[in-house]
Design a protein around this motif. Sequence first.
Motif, PDB file in Angstrom:
ATOM      1  N   ALA A 143     -11.472 -24.165 -22.792  1.00 44.80           N
ATOM      2  CA  ALA A 143     -11.196 -24.601 -23.973  1.00 44.80           C
ATOM      3  C   ALA A 143     -10.668 -26.298 -22.888  1.00 44.80           C
ATOM      4  O   ALA A 143     -10.105 -25.708 -22.099  1.00 44.80           O
ATOM      5  N   HIS A 144     -11.090 -27.644 -23.524  1.00 42.63           N
ATOM      6  CA  HIS A 144     -10.652 -28.062 -22.655  1.00 42.63           C
ATOM      7  C   HIS A 144     -10.519 -29.433 -23.753  1.00 42.63           C
ATOM      8  O   HIS A 144     -11.336 -29.079 -24.319  1.00 42.63           O
ATOM      9  N   VAL A 145      -9.599 -30.599 -22.941  1.00 46.36           N
ATOM     10  CA  VAL A 145     -10.255 -31.929 -23.315  1.00 46.36           C
ATOM     11  C   VAL A 145     -10.824 -33.017 -22.591  1.00 46.36           C
ATOM     12  O   VAL A 145     -10.186 -32.208 -21.743  1.00 46.36           O
ATOM     13  N   GLN A 146     -10.694 -34.449 -23.466  1.00 36.08           N
ATOM     14  CA  GLN A 146     -10.874 -36.037 -22.130  1.00 36.08           C
ATOM     15  C   GLN A 146      -9.585 -36.723 -22.348  1.00 36.08           C
ATOM     16  O   GLN A 146      -9.153 -36.464 -22.771  1.00 36.08           O
ATOM     17  N   LEU A 147      -9.923 -37.305 -21.051  1.00 33.01           N
ATOM     18  CA  LEU A 147      -9.051 -37.976 -20.883  1.00 33.01           C
ATOM     19  C   LEU A 147      -8.671 -39.206 -22.355  1.00 33.01           C
ATOM     20  O   LEU A 147      -7.612 -39.752 -22.086  1.00 33.01           O
ATOM     21  N   LEU A 176      -5.442 -27.356 -28.751  1.00 29.35           N
ATOM     22  CA  LEU A 176      -4.233 -26.120 -28.259  1.00 29.35           C
ATOM     23  C   LEU A 176      -3.826 -25.357 -29.399  1.00 29.35           C
ATOM     24  O   LEU A 176      -3.459 -24.253 -29.581  1.00 29.35           O
ATOM     25  N   THR A 177      -3.443 -26.175 -30.932  1.00 31.79           N
ATOM     26  CA  THR A 177      -3.331 -24.972 -32.254  1.00 31.79           C
ATOM     27  C   THR A 177      -4.575 -24.399 -32.443  1.00 31.79           C
ATOM     28  O   THR A 177      -3.882 -23.511 -32.609  1.00 31.79           O
ATOM     29  N   PRO A 202      -6.954 -27.250 -19.375  1.00 32.72           N
ATOM     30  CA  PRO A 202      -7.783 -28.761 -18.548  1.00 32.72           C
ATOM     31  C   PRO A 202      -7.648 -29.585 -18.915  1.00 32.72           C
ATOM     32  O   PRO A 202      -8.449 -30.060 -20.360  1.00 32.72           O
ATOM     33  N   VAL A 203      -7.793 -30.985 -18.569  1.00 31.94           N
ATOM     34  CA  VAL A 203      -8.589 -32.481 -18.858  1.00 31.94           C
ATOM     35  C   VAL A 203      -9.111 -32.795 -17.783  1.00 31.94           C
ATOM     36  O   VAL A 203      -9.119 -32.583 -16.177  1.00 31.94           O
ATOM     37  N   LEU A 204     -10.881 -32.989 -18.561  1.00 33.79           N
ATOM     38  CA  LEU A 204     -11.953 -33.484 -17.014  1.00 33.79           C
ATOM     39  C   LEU A 204     -12.106 -35.014 -17.691  1.00 33.79           C
ATOM     40  O   LEU A 204     -11.786 -35.394 -19.226  1.00 33.79           O
ATOM     41  N   ASP A 205     -12.565 -35.292 -17.285  1.00 33.17           N
ATOM     42  CA  ASP A 205     -13.475 -36.476 -17.466  1.00 33.17           C
ATOM     43  C   ASP A 205     -14.392 -36.756 -18.241  1.00 33.17           C
ATOM     44  O   ASP A 205     -15.738 -35.193 -17.842  1.00 33.17           O
ATOM     45  N   TYR A 206     -15.413 -37.563 -18.593  1.00 37.55           N
ATOM     46  CA  TYR A 206     -16.832 -37.457 -19.637  1.00 37.55           C
ATOM     47  C   TYR A 206     -17.573 -36.473 -18.273  1.00 37.55           C
ATOM     48  O   TYR A 206     -18.663 -36.034 -18.974  1.00 37.55           O
ATOM     49  N   ASP A 207     -17.497 -36.597 -17.277  1.00 37.71           N
ATOM     50  CA  ASP A 207     -18.787 -36.374 -16.116  1.00 37.71           C
ATOM     51  C   ASP A 207     -18.218 -34.630 -15.843  1.00 37.71           C
ATOM     52  O   ASP A 207     -18.582 -34.099 -14.619  1.00 37.71           O
ATOM     53  N   GLY A 208     -17.171 -34.175 -16.399  1.00 37.53           N
ATOM     54  CA  GLY A 208     -17.200 -33.361 -15.982  1.00 37.53           C
ATOM     55  C   GLY A 208     -16.035 -32.857 -14.521  1.00 37.53           C
ATOM     56  O   GLY A 208     -15.016 -31.796 -14.617  1.00 37.53           O
ATOM     57  N   THR A 209     -15.340 -33.483 -14.274  1.00 38.09           N
ATOM     58  CA  THR A 209     -14.411 -33.818 -13.381  1.00 38.09           C
ATOM     59  C   THR A 209     -13.196 -33.552 -13.466  1.00 38.09           C
ATOM     60  O   THR A 209     -12.703 -33.854 -14.430  1.00 38.09           O
ATOM     61  N   PHE A 210     -12.248 -33.252 -12.842  1.00 33.60           N
ATOM     62  CA  PHE A 210     -11.010 -31.926 -13.361  1.00 33.60           C
ATOM     63  C   PHE A 210      -9.804 -33.717 -13.247  1.00 33.60           C
ATOM     64  O   PHE A 210      -9.899 -33.605 -11.604  1.00 33.60           O
ATOM     65  N   LYS A 231      -5.037 -38.934 -21.356  1.00 37.48           N
ATOM     66  CA  LYS A 231      -4.369 -39.997 -20.140  1.00 37.48           C
ATOM     67  C   LYS A 231      -3.230 -40.323 -20.311  1.00 37.48           C
ATOM     68  O   LYS A 231      -2.186 -40.217 -18.859  1.00 37.48           O
ATOM     69  N   HIS A 232      -1.972 -40.650 -21.370  1.00 31.89           N
ATOM     70  CA  HIS A 232      -0.720 -40.949 -21.331  1.00 31.89           C
ATOM     71  C   HIS A 232       0.312 -40.380 -20.991  1.00 31.89           C
ATOM     72  O   HIS A 232       1.403 -40.370 -20.984  1.00 31.89           O
ATOM     73  N   VAL A 233       0.146 -38.262 -21.006  1.00 35.99           N
ATOM     74  CA  VAL A 233       0.714 -37.754 -21.530  1.00 35.99           C
ATOM     75  C   VAL A 233       0.129 -36.501 -20.627  1.00 35.99           C
ATOM     76  O   VAL A 233       1.003 -35.788 -20.608  1.00 35.99           O
ATOM     77  N   MET A 234      -0.515 -36.638 -19.730  1.00 40.34           N
ATOM     78  CA  MET A 234      -0.935 -35.251 -19.088  1.00 40.34           C
ATOM     79  C   MET A 234      -0.400 -35.849 -18.180  1.00 40.34           C
ATOM     80  O   MET A 234       0.675 -36.689 -17.568  1.00 40.34           O
ATOM     81  N   ASP A 235      -0.336 -34.163 -16.901  1.00 39.39           N
ATOM     82  CA  ASP A 235       0.141 -33.763 -15.982  1.00 39.39           C
ATOM     83  C   ASP A 235      -1.107 -34.462 -15.150  1.00 39.39           C
ATOM     84  O   ASP A 235      -1.932 -33.509 -14.607  1.00 39.39           O
ATOM     85  N   ASN A 236      -1.231 -35.024 -13.851  1.00 36.88           N
ATOM     86  CA  ASN A 236      -2.498 -35.279 -12.833  1.00 36.88           C
ATOM     87  C   ASN A 236      -1.948 -35.260 -11.663  1.00 36.88           C
ATOM     88  O   ASN A 236      -2.895 -35.393 -10.364  1.00 36.88           O
ATOM     89  N   ASP A 237      -0.674 -34.360 -11.405  1.00 31.90           N
ATOM     90  CA  ASP A 237      -0.549 -33.843  -9.878  1.00 31.90           C
ATOM     91  C   ASP A 237      -0.555 -32.687  -9.631  1.00 31.90           C
ATOM     92  O   ASP A 237      -0.082 -31.515  -9.532  1.00 31.90           O
TER      93      ASP A 237
END
Lengths: 141, 141
Positions: free
Chosen positions: A22-26, A37-38, A46-54, A84-90
């Motif tokens: 299961a994932h969401v996009q930016l 999530l619920t 995981p959060v992916l971009d439209y092209d599937g990149t992590f 994009k505004h609340v995720m952890d990207n590190d």
Amino acid sequence: VTEFDLTQKLVNEYMIDSDKVAHVQLNNPLKHALLVLTKTGYNAVPVLDYDGTFKGLISKSHIIEKMFGLDQIEVDLLDEITVKHVMDNDIKTLQLGETLEKALHLLIDHNFVCVVNHSNIMEGILTRRQLLKQIRNQFYQ
Amino acid sequence: VTEFDLTQKLVNEYMIDSDKVAHVQLNNPLKHALLVLTKTGYNAVPVLDYDGTFKGLISKSHIIEKMFGLDQIEVDLLDEITVKHVMDNDIKTLQLGETLEKALHLLIDHNFVCVVNHSNIMEGILTRRQLLKQIRNQFYQ
Ligand SMILES: Nc1ncnc2c1ncn2[C@@H]1O[C@@H]2COP(=O)(O)O[C@H]3[C@@H](O)[C@H](n4cnc5c(N)ncnc54)O[C@@H]3COP(=O)(O)O[C@H]2[C@H]1O
Ligand SMILES: Nc1ncnc2c1ncn2[C@@H]1O[C@@H]2COP(=O)(O)O[C@H]3[C@@H](O)[C@H](n4cnc5c(N)ncnc54)O[C@@H]3COP(=O)(O)O[C@H]2[C@H]1O
């Protein structure tokens, strides 16, 4: 006693394939992320971009903290604020072909680690559960 | 290769002591439980009775599902609904003196397991992280 050898096992064989992750996009609104999530019951995905990149991870905690910060009246802002505004990207990742030994070190401080290919496309995730099952199968049945 | 022996290690020595374990009580309102979970950052914590006996677990997921079920206007019901009404009370525990091998089997499907004494008082929790650290220390440094 068999030799305990996670250095010979590759993450590829034990990860959960990306089509089952299961994932969401930016650019998804937070409301959509909270629904995913619920519905899946997972605390983070995981959060992916439209092209599937992590790109990183988003958790229920991130979203709840944001909701707490909002006024009662503004909860509908969750339609406008994006992942994009609340995720952890590190977030560290594993490469295809790396070993379960490397995964063990990362899974001490993380519930799961994303496995990516050389173009940073997500191929799957390796979870603590998958690793613990391997360890149990090798020693105890 | 050292013998991989979780059968000789007791949960007592590797658990997080109860004085360091965040928890809530049966009769706490959900709003208090959500505050504890948000402040500590944990996704789930043990639920104890007033005398310290272990009763089950409550998670952010339980509370978010309840909030979704409520009308916008009734969110203040979180002050009235108590932990007892949304927690999971069908949770396996470990006894003091049991081994890390038994813990391994339980931690495959659970993030953590509560350790109780013969009066069912919570003495501590054993987490996946504590177990994975022991496995790493035994084989890899
Ligand atoms: N729907 C469900 N059915 C049965 N058991 C469930 C479950 N949801 C959670 N669990 C159990 O709870 C553990 C923690 O889940 P959590 O969502 O915090 O943390 C999860 C979640 O953030 C992520 N994850 C696992 N599977 C996923 C998937 N298919 N797609 C996206 N994320 C996943 O990896 C973390 C570690 O997963 P792991 O399997 O080691 O550990 C899981 C699993 O043992
Ligand atoms: N404030 C923090 N600082 C640093 N890392 C953090 C953290 N909060 C969470 N983590 C990391 O995320 C993992 C999953 O946390 P979660 O809250 O879902 O799941 C946690 C939580 O539900 C519970 N837990 C852990 N320590 C606790 C404590 N002191 N009091 C109450 N519950 C605790 O046991 C589960 C497994 O914990 P574990 O340590 O194996 O695994 C933790 C840890 O590696």
